[in-house]
Design a protein around this motif. Structure first.
Motif, PDB file in Angstrom:
ATOM      1  N   ALA A 135       3.013  -6.278  -5.573  1.00 23.96           N
ATOM      2  CA  ALA A 135       4.300  -5.801  -5.064  1.00 23.96           C
ATOM      3  C   ALA A 135       4.298  -4.282  -4.961  1.00 23.96           C
ATOM      4  N   ASP A 136       3.732  -3.630  -5.976  1.00 28.35           N
ATOM      5  CA  ASP A 136       3.632  -2.171  -5.949  1.00 28.35           C
ATOM      6  C   ASP A 136       2.767  -1.716  -4.771  1.00 28.35           C
ATOM      7  N   GLY A 137       1.678  -2.441  -4.518  1.00 27.82           N
ATOM      8  CA  GLY A 137       0.801  -2.098  -3.401  1.00 27.82           C
ATOM      9  C   GLY A 137       1.501  -2.243  -2.068  1.00 27.82           C
ATOM     10  N   ILE A 138       2.276  -3.285  -1.911  1.00 22.15           N
ATOM     11  CA  ILE A 138       3.040  -3.462  -0.668  1.00 22.15           C
ATOM     12  C   ILE A 138       4.034  -2.328  -0.514  1.00 22.15           C
ATOM     13  N   ARG A 139       4.703  -1.978  -1.617  1.00 28.08           N
ATOM     14  CA  ARG A 139       5.661  -0.874  -1.585  1.00 28.08           C
ATOM     15  C   ARG A 139       4.977   0.441  -1.203  1.00 28.08           C
TER      16      ARG A 139
END
Length: 104
Positions: A32-36
């Motif tokens: 999720a952090d990577g997508i963000r």
């Protein structure tokens, strides 16, 4: 293009007023952090749609499709809708873990 892989349960959301149901995998943690973080690039911003969603390519098993992920306030992650054709092709059932790769 960046790839993010997670394993999480498939879950169902159903409206209290309509018979339709939607199935999702919630993407949290590092993915999720990577997508963000990918949201900070111009290419990703061009793919942004309503509700802060982002266009992605998703892959479960041998099935690949284009869809969008949606921000999920409760988890701080993203929701990936999993359509009926994918669930049927991969033999997915509610509550079981699913390994999915999303690319954006």
């Amino acid at each position: 293009m960046e790839d993010f892989t997670v394993t999480a349960p498939l879950w169902r959301w159903q409206s209290a007023t309509a018979p339709a149901a939607w199935f999702f995998v919630t993407i949290t943690g590092g993915a999720a952090d990577g997508i963000r973080m990918a949201a900070m690039t111009g290419q990703w911003l061009e793919g942004r749609k309503g509700f802060g969603s982002a266009r992605v390519e998703a892959n479960i098993g041998d099935t690949q499709w284009k869809t969008s992920v949606f921000p999920h306030k409760e988890s701080g992650g993203w929701l990936l809708p999993v359509k009926a054709a994918v669930r049927k092709a991969e033999g997915l059932t509610e509550g079981r873990p699913v390994t999915v790769t999303v690319s954006l």
